[in-house]
Structures are given as C-alpha cells and as structure tokens.
Motif scaffolding. Structure first.
Motif, PDB file in Angstrom:
ATOM      1  N   ALA A  92      -8.411 -24.390  11.641  1.00 42.33           N
ATOM      2  CA  ALA A  92      -7.679 -25.651  11.512  1.00 42.33           C
ATOM      3  C   ALA A  92      -7.531 -26.048  10.046  1.00 42.33           C
ATOM      4  O   ALA A  92      -6.452 -26.486   9.592  1.00 42.33           O
ATOM      5  CB  ALA A  92      -8.388 -26.745  12.311  1.00 42.33           C
ATOM      6  N   ILE A  93      -8.601 -25.900   9.286  1.00 42.05           N
ATOM      7  CA  ILE A  93      -8.539 -26.234   7.855  1.00 42.05           C
ATOM      8  C   ILE A  93      -7.582 -25.278   7.137  1.00 42.05           C
ATOM      9  O   ILE A  93      -6.786 -25.679   6.275  1.00 42.05           O
ATOM     10  CB  ILE A  93      -9.955 -26.189   7.249  1.00 42.05           C
ATOM     11  N   TRP A  94      -7.625 -24.009   7.464  1.00 40.88           N
ATOM     12  CA  TRP A  94      -6.726 -23.015   6.834  1.00 40.88           C
ATOM     13  C   TRP A  94      -5.261 -23.318   7.123  1.00 40.88           C
ATOM     14  O   TRP A  94      -4.406 -23.251   6.242  1.00 40.88           O
ATOM     15  CB  TRP A  94      -7.097 -21.635   7.354  1.00 40.88           C
ATOM     16  N   ALA A  95      -4.965 -23.679   8.360  1.00 35.15           N
ATOM     17  CA  ALA A  95      -3.579 -24.008   8.705  1.00 35.15           C
ATOM     18  C   ALA A  95      -3.117 -25.291   8.017  1.00 35.15           C
ATOM     19  O   ALA A  95      -1.955 -25.419   7.612  1.00 35.15           O
ATOM     20  CB  ALA A  95      -3.435 -24.133  10.224  1.00 35.15           C
ATOM     21  N   ALA A  96      -4.023 -26.239   7.868  1.00 38.04           N
ATOM     22  CA  ALA A  96      -3.643 -27.506   7.227  1.00 38.04           C
ATOM     23  C   ALA A  96      -3.351 -27.317   5.745  1.00 38.04           C
ATOM     24  O   ALA A  96      -2.491 -28.004   5.173  1.00 38.04           O
ATOM     25  CB  ALA A  96      -4.740 -28.550   7.428  1.00 38.04           C
ATOM     26  N   LEU A 130      -3.685 -18.009   1.315  1.00 34.73           N
ATOM     27  CA  LEU A 130      -4.387 -16.775   0.946  1.00 34.73           C
ATOM     28  C   LEU A 130      -3.564 -15.529   1.229  1.00 34.73           C
ATOM     29  O   LEU A 130      -3.973 -14.437   0.831  1.00 34.73           O
ATOM     30  CB  LEU A 130      -5.732 -16.668   1.674  1.00 34.73           C
ATOM     31  N   ILE A 131      -2.424 -15.686   1.901  1.00 32.37           N
ATOM     32  CA  ILE A 131      -1.513 -14.569   2.135  1.00 32.37           C
ATOM     33  C   ILE A 131      -0.276 -14.715   1.254  1.00 32.37           C
ATOM     34  O   ILE A 131       0.137 -13.783   0.561  1.00 32.37           O
ATOM     35  CB  ILE A 131      -1.125 -14.490   3.627  1.00 32.37           C
ATOM     36  N   ASP A 132       0.295 -15.904   1.303  1.00 32.18           N
ATOM     37  CA  ASP A 132       1.458 -16.207   0.468  1.00 32.18           C
ATOM     38  C   ASP A 132       1.038 -17.086  -0.700  1.00 32.18           C
ATOM     39  O   ASP A 132       0.203 -18.001  -0.551  1.00 32.18           O
ATOM     40  CB  ASP A 132       2.537 -16.928   1.274  1.00 32.18           C
ATOM     41  N   GLU A 133       1.645 -16.793  -1.852  1.00 35.35           N
ATOM     42  CA  GLU A 133       1.450 -17.616  -3.044  1.00 35.35           C
ATOM     43  C   GLU A 133       2.813 -18.209  -3.436  1.00 35.35           C
ATOM     44  O   GLU A 133       3.810 -17.497  -3.504  1.00 35.35           O
ATOM     45  CB  GLU A 133       0.908 -16.777  -4.198  1.00 35.35           C
ATOM     46  N   VAL A 134       2.829 -19.509  -3.668  1.00 33.33           N
ATOM     47  CA  VAL A 134       4.067 -20.213  -3.991  1.00 33.33           C
ATOM     48  C   VAL A 134       3.955 -20.726  -5.424  1.00 33.33           C
ATOM     49  O   VAL A 134       3.032 -21.467  -5.757  1.00 33.33           O
ATOM     50  CB  VAL A 134       4.326 -21.382  -3.018  1.00 33.33           C
ATOM     51  N   ARG A 135       4.912 -20.309  -6.239  1.00 32.67           N
ATOM     52  CA  ARG A 135       4.961 -20.749  -7.637  1.00 32.67           C
ATOM     53  C   ARG A 135       6.174 -21.664  -7.812  1.00 32.67           C
ATOM     54  O   ARG A 135       7.305 -21.255  -7.551  1.00 32.67           O
ATOM     55  CB  ARG A 135       5.051 -19.566  -8.590  1.00 32.67           C
ATOM     56  N   MET A 136       5.916 -22.882  -8.268  1.00 29.27           N
ATOM     57  CA  MET A 136       6.971 -23.872  -8.458  1.00 29.27           C
ATOM     58  C   MET A 136       7.615 -23.702  -9.834  1.00 29.27           C
ATOM     59  O   MET A 136       6.917 -23.568 -10.841  1.00 29.27           O
ATOM     60  CB  MET A 136       6.415 -25.288  -8.322  1.00 29.27           C
ATOM     61  N   VAL A 137       8.965 -23.717  -9.844  1.00 29.87           N
ATOM     62  CA  VAL A 137       9.725 -23.572 -11.093  1.00 29.87           C
ATOM     63  C   VAL A 137      10.731 -24.710 -11.171  1.00 29.87           C
ATOM     64  O   VAL A 137      11.524 -24.905 -10.234  1.00 29.87           O
ATOM     65  CB  VAL A 137      10.453 -22.220 -11.166  1.00 29.87           C
ATOM     66  N   ASN A 138      10.707 -25.468 -12.256  1.00 31.99           N
ATOM     67  CA  ASN A 138      11.668 -26.545 -12.478  1.00 31.99           C
ATOM     68  C   ASN A 138      12.968 -25.941 -13.005  1.00 31.99           C
ATOM     69  O   ASN A 138      12.984 -25.319 -14.075  1.00 31.99           O
ATOM     70  CB  ASN A 138      11.105 -27.565 -13.466  1.00 31.99           C
TER      71      ASN A 138
END
Length: 410
Positions: A92-96, A130-138
């Motif tokens: 539950a914590i991982w999904a949140a 822990l599977i996908d990493e999201v990098r934010m770019v302005n």
C-alpha cells in the motif's frame, strides 16, 4: 464513573436509550430490552484485537461452564499472518508513493530501469516506484549563460568579449539523456563558437560596427554545434554585452575611436554643405541654360526674319530692279548718316556744304547754353567752313530765307 465504563453493572445509563438501565442478566451486555443504542467503542476495539490475535494464532481460550475461571488450551499460531500483513502494508505504501504531479511548465521524462519510456504531459500521473524514474524538465523557462573571454583576432590583436546566451529546452528527452551536463556543454560550445568567429574578424570591427554581425554569426554557429550534439536546446538570443581592448592599450584605442568619430563628423558636415550648395548651383545652371535657350531662339528668329525679308526684297527686286536699288541706297545712307554728328544741308540748288548738329552738341554739354560760335570753336575752328555758313550762323537771330535748310536723307 463514566456511563459506559466497563463493570458499571445495572447503573450504566445510556444517553441514546432515554435514560433506561441496561439489563443485569448478562453482566453489562447489550441484552437489555430497552437498549437500542450503538455498540460500545471499547467492545469494538476488543473484537478487532481478538480477530487479529486469531489471525496470528494467539486467541484467548473459552471459559468452562459454571464460571470456574479455568481456560482451555490456545489455538495454533499462524506464522505467515504477520509477514503477510506487513507485506500488504508495504504494498500500500509503495503504490501510494507512485503518484506524482507534473506542472504546466514542465514535462516528465520516464525512465524504466534506466531506459527511456515516454514523455508525460502536465497533470497527475502514476508510475511504479523503484521501477520507473521520472525526471522533470522545465520547457518554458529561458535559461542564460554568460562568458567573458580574452581571445586573439584575425589581425593578431587581443580583445576581451563579454557575451551572454539565452536558450530554451525544445526536446526534454534529448536534454536529459544525450548529455550528462547540458549547461557545461552549452558553455563550452559557446566558447568554441565565439573563438572561431572572433579569430576570423579584425579587431576594429569587433570594437565598433561589427558587434551585431558578431552576435548573429555566433548564434548560427552555436545552434549548429548544439544540433550536432542532439542536446534538444534552441538558442533564443545572443547578446554581446561588451567588447574592449586590453587595459594596457585601452587609451590608444580610445584615441582611435575618437579620431574615427571626428572623421565621421567631418564627413557629415561635408555632406551637409554639399546638400546646401548643390541645389543653388543646379538652379544657376538651369537659369543659364534657359537664358541660352532664349538667346538661341531670339537669334534664330532674327535670322529667319532677315531671311524672310531678304526673300521678299529679292522678289520685289526681280519685279523692279532700279527702284529697289534706289530704295536700298537711300535706306543704307540713312542708316550710315544717322549714326554720325555731321550732316549735309542744301543752301542753294547746287552747293552742298557741311554743318554741325548744334542741338546734339548742346545736349552733350549737359543742357547748358552754348552759342553757335562756341560750338564752332569746340568743333575745331572755322577752318574748312564755308563763309556763307559762317555768316548764317552769326546772324542766327535773323529769320531764315526762302532757301531753308533741308536735311537730306529719308
């Protein structure tokens, strides 16, 4: 003691039951006939704890009959219950933690196990942690870098150039993945482009009129470098903040700039003088041209008139030659004698003599009274004059005789 305190017996008052007492037969249970209220909070917690204990295998034993107080043997404990519960909580914590928000000015670059997956647009998204990493770019912010460098020009002089570049991210995936440090890469590319352009330009152009051309050329070359790097960046503007010579020769270059400004000012003054004097000269030239054209037309008209007159005289001469010869002779003599101060007068029928125009001589003396003898004396004396004319002049107050003076001419 509280109204719902355990062990209160039959004296517990339930506020939802209208003040009635609980039944005393079951020792504080809910078996009373007037008890219509909700269950006790403590009892609900106890039931939940009992269920947990049963799942874990630690439930309490049932009492034996007659209130003996002895307890039966406990149930078997489930060794997988606690790890399963912990696993459910961890899931539950991982999904949140997989929910994230992308701002309107940003784009998210999703990497799955380090490999590019997709670019997400603004909004609320979920990706497995822990599977996908999201990098934010302005992608809307205009970034800026500034450089101040000393470099060699084409004519082997040293100049200091301060230049700033503004750029914006056009492709977030290329910006994140293709280059490890985009800012340092852009700075190095700007330095390379600037040195290449300055190395092919003379120093005077860099310090004076060639700054705009320098900025345009550097911008084009820098964008070419970044396109070759696939960095995903678009150059917005290139600004040349300042260009100057080294401090040791700055005064000499200031003198050169002042001399160039004086030269330009002198050129502007000469241009102004030329703009003022050229229209005047053009007007005078035009007036002279018009005067010459008028003179030409008048001469041509006179020549044409004379030619027409000659043709008319020629036709008349062919009709009456003798008359035309006499007339032409008389007119010619009139023109010749009218321009001299001596005329011929006829006193007798066959004795012509020479006289002086006294009226014209008097006018030449400024309007003063001059006698006939004075006029003769001024004209050269009495030598060569006819005695009869002298007698006539001395007796000028006498009335004229019948042989009056007649002017011969027209």
């Amino acid at each position: 003691m509280a109204w719902n305190e355990p062990g209160g017996g039959g004296n517990q008052h339930d506020p939802w039951s209208g003040g009635g007492r609980r039944g005393s037969g079951n020792g504080g249970g809910n078996g009373g006939g007037n008890n219509q209220g909700p269950p006790d909070l403590d009892e609900a917690l106890k039931k939940f704890q009992d269920k947990i204990n049963k799942m874990l295998g630690g439930g309490r034993g049932k009492r034996s009959g007659g209130g003996s107080g002895g307890t039966g043997g406990g149930g078997k404990r489930n060794v997988f219950a606690l790890p399963g519960l912990l696993l459910i909580i961890a899931l539950a914590i991982w999904a949140a933690t997989g929910f994230y928000l992308v701002d309107q000015s940003e784009r998210g670059v999703v990497l799955r196990f380090g490999k590019f997956q997709e670019i997400v647009n603004p909004g609320l998204h979920w990706n497995p942690p822990l599977i996908d990493e999201v990098r934010m770019v302005n992608v809307t912010r205009v970034r800026s870098i500034t450089q101040t460098k000393s470099m060699l020009t084409q004519d082997e002089n040293i100049v200091e150039v301060e230049m700033s570049a503004q750029y914006r991210v056009a492709d977030p995936a290329d910006f994140v993945l293709n280059v490890r440090n985009p800012d340092i890469t852009i700075e190095n590319a700007l330095d390379s482009a600037l040195r290449h352009v300055v190395g092919g330009t003379e120093m005077d152009q860099i310090l004076t009129s060639g700054r705009e051309l320098l900025a345009d050329t550097v911008s084009t070359r820098l964008q070419t470098y970044l396109n070759n790097y696939n960095i995903g960046v678009t150059i917005q503007t290139i600004n040349v903040e300042s260009t100057s010579a080294p401090d040791a020769v700055q005064e000499a270059f200031d003198d050169v700039i002042k001399a160039r400004e004086d030269r330009q000012r002198t050129i502007n003054q000469a241009i102004g003088y030329a703009n003022a004097i050229i229209p005047v000269a053009q007007g005078q030239a035009q007036r002279m041209i018009e005067q010459s054209q008028g003179y030409r037309e008048s001469v041509v008209a006179d020549a044409q008139g004379n030619s027409n007159r000659f043709n008319s005289l020629l036709s008349e001469y062919r009709n009456a030659p003798q008359i035309m010869r006499d007339r032409m002779y008389i007119e010619t003599m009139s023109e010749v004698l009218s321009s001299t101060s001596k005329v011929l007068v006829d006193i007798s029928e066959s004795s012509p003599l020479m006289v002086l125009p006294l009226d014209q001589l008097q006018k030449n003396q400024g309007g003063s009274e001059v006698s006939s003898e004075d006029a003769i004396r001024q004209s050269g004396g009495q030598a060569g004059m006819d005695p009869r004319l002298l007698d006539r002049l001395r007796n000028n107050n006498q009335p004229q005789t019948s042989n009056s003076i007649r002017r011969e001419g027209r």
